[in-house]
Design an enzyme around this catalytic site. Structure first.
Site, PDB file in Angstrom:
ATOM      1  N   HIS A   7       0.791  -1.234   0.000  1.00 37.03           N
ATOM      2  CA  HIS A   7       0.000   0.000   0.000  1.00 37.03           C
ATOM      3  C   HIS A   7       0.822   1.282   0.000  1.00 37.03           C
ATOM      4  CE1 HIS A   7      -3.501  -2.386   0.132  1.00 37.03           C
ATOM      5  NE2 HIS A   7      -3.626  -2.546   1.434  1.00 37.03           N
ATOM      6  N   GLU A  30     -11.506  -3.489  -2.567  1.00 28.34           N
ATOM      7  CA  GLU A  30     -10.553  -2.486  -3.044  1.00 28.34           C
ATOM      8  C   GLU A  30     -10.418  -2.611  -4.555  1.00 28.34           C
ATOM      9  OE1 GLU A  30      -6.939  -3.223  -0.523  1.00 28.34           O
ATOM     10  OE2 GLU A  30      -8.403  -4.348   0.615  1.00 28.34           O
ATOM     11  N   HIS A  65      -9.572   2.172   0.804  1.00 31.05           N
ATOM     12  CA  HIS A  65      -9.471   1.022   1.704  1.00 31.05           C
ATOM     13  C   HIS A  65     -10.534   1.073   2.809  1.00 31.05           C
ATOM     14  CE1 HIS A  65      -7.618  -2.323   3.755  1.00 31.05           C
ATOM     15  NE2 HIS A  65      -6.599  -2.345   2.932  1.00 31.05           N
TER      16      HIS A  65
HETATM   17  C1  GLA Z   1      -5.040  -5.134   2.317  1.00 29.81           C
HETATM   18  C2  GLA Z   1      -4.139  -6.274   2.251  1.00 29.81           C
HETATM   19  C3  GLA Z   1      -4.309  -7.093   3.481  1.00 29.81           C
HETATM   20  C4  GLA Z   1      -4.060  -6.274   4.708  1.00 29.81           C
HETATM   21  C5  GLA Z   1      -4.946  -5.093   4.713  1.00 29.81           C
HETATM   22  C6  GLA Z   1      -4.602  -4.207   5.874  1.00 29.81           C
HETATM   23  O1  GLA Z   1      -6.329  -5.484   2.124  1.00 29.81           O
HETATM   24  O2  GLA Z   1      -4.323  -7.057   1.110  1.00 29.81           O
HETATM   25  O3  GLA Z   1      -3.418  -8.160   3.445  1.00 29.81           O
HETATM   26  O4  GLA Z   1      -2.743  -5.844   4.698  1.00 29.81           O
HETATM   27  O5  GLA Z   1      -4.809  -4.389   3.499  1.00 29.81           O
HETATM   28  O6  GLA Z   1      -4.418  -4.904   7.048  1.00 29.81           O
END
Ligand code: GLA
Length: 381
Positions: A140, A346, A214
């Site tokens: 991210h 997402e 997110h």
């Molecule tokens: C995303 C990732 C997950 C996790 C979340 C935050 O969705 O794919 O693995 O890291 O963010 O915890």
């Protein structure tokens, strides 16, 4: 036609937006309220920088609150089948909590959403190294990412409803990515209970970009999401290794616990999804052309009757069943966010695309405009 009337107070400005679809002469709907947009102070950073809170309320009373820290969706209050409103996204009441450790609640993710294997990629013959913030990978955007930046926010009018536009300029080399990237995210709440998110970005050197939101949803407002019923418009998904990096394979969902082409409770087969901590955290390959808005997912919650449809121009969606939530984050009004207390959808290009030639490209070149549009449409049944 949108008209604005701005009232400036000490630290508060309010904009009233007349809705084009309600209350116009001859419709007979004279008692319907008008959509409003308001700006107030959410908190202050250590250096005194103000973090703004923008509240968008539509004619039916649905409210979306956004903060300039991470251009994040802080709350979203939507009616159930009896007209009772509940906040359906996870988050915090105070800036202090957003500044602390949390798993990207409501945030805009960039420059590159999801994982990049070992934090390495090659572009134009040059190798780039990113922070390893989710060992052994980058997740991210890196150490801070766009989710921890202070964006500039402003209320704007538009034909679809009241909007907030956030802008952020990411300097060349920030987090190890090449080029100065100018990003905008516009959130619009329509009178039809849709939260529309439009992203654009441009750059002065060839780079990679993959922006998403997110938000964690819980359509009941609290409790586990395992009873929520999910449909995904995806015949294929991208299997991952033990570090959640795609193997490169694009595999059919048919006959696996990843098949949500017929609506199924999230919890029905979740125990069959291996890994530590297990559960869904996978990229689904959406059916239909990328670049055009299409239905990606539909989730309904039987008790409240709330339903959300997600539409996107992106080729993929990461469906995450909140596997890492463990109750350590104390949420709004003392809420405890336990494992599976929220789910994320997402919209994105596939994880680690830059290292997989067979995945749709995340490369952005100078002179081209990156665009992404995702809409969460709420209703009841
Ligand atoms: C995303 C990732 C997950 C996790 C979340 C935050 O969705 O794919 O693995 O890291 O963010 O915890």
């Amino acid at each position: 036609m949108i008209t604005h009337k701005v009232i400036l107070g000490m630290a508060l400005s309010i904009v009233f937006v007349s809705s084009p679809s309600f209350g116009s002469p001859g419709t007979g709907r004279h008692n319907v309220k008008k959509a409003t947009a308001a700006k107030s102070v959410f908190g202050k950073m250590a250096d005194g920088t103000t973090i703004d809170l923008f509240s968008l309320t539509n004619a039916g009373g649905t409210t979306a609150k956004l903060i300039s820290y991470g251009a994040s969706l802080e709350s979203l209050s939507v009616p159930d089948r009896n007209g009772n409103f509940n906040d359906v996204v996870l988050g915090f009441d105070d800036l202090k909590e957003y500044l602390g450790e949390h798993p990207y609640f409501g945030a805009t993710i960039g420059r590159v959403a999801n994982r990049i294997a070992k934090g390495k990629f090659t572009l134009g013959g040059k190798e780039y190294s990113l922070a390893i913030n989710n060992a052994p990978n980058t997740l991210h955007g890196g150490k801070e990412g766009f989710s921890r930046k202070v964006w500039k926010g402003e209320i704007i009018g538009g034909s679809a409803g009241a909007s907030v536009r956030f802008t952020y300029v990411s300097p060349d080399g920030e987090e190890g990515y090449p080029g100065t990237l100018k990003a905008t995210v516009v959130y619009t709440l329509t009178d039809q209970n849709a939260l529309q998110i439009k992203y654009t970005a441009s750059v002065d050197k060839t780079t990679i970009v993959n922006l998403t939101n997110h938000s964690y949803f819980n359509l009941a407002g609290s409790g586990s999401i395992l009873n929520h019923v999910l449909y995904l418009n995806a015949d294929k998904y991208t299997p991952v290794d033990s570090t959640l990096i795609p193997t490169g394979e694009i595999a059919p969902v048919r006959g696996t616990p990843f098949d949500f082409t017929a609506a199924t409770a999230i919890g029905a087969r979740i125990s069959q999804v291996a890994g530590d901590p297990g559960g869904y955290d996978h990229n689904f390959v959406l059916n239909g052309p990328a670049g055009r808005l299409k239905l990606a997912a539909r989730v309904s919650e039987p008790t409240s009757g709330r339903q959300v449809e997600m539409w996107t121009t992106e080729p993929g969606v990461q469906f995450y069943s909140g596997n890492f939530l463990d109750g350590t984050n104390k949420g709004k009004q003392g809420a405890i966010y336990a494992k599976h207390g929220g789910f994320c959808l997402e919209a994105q290009h596939f994880p680690d695309s830059v290292n997989h030639a067979n995945f749709p490209s995340t490369i952005l070149r100078p002179g081209s405009l990156y665009r992404q549009q995702t809409v969460y449409k709420f209703s009841t049944k």
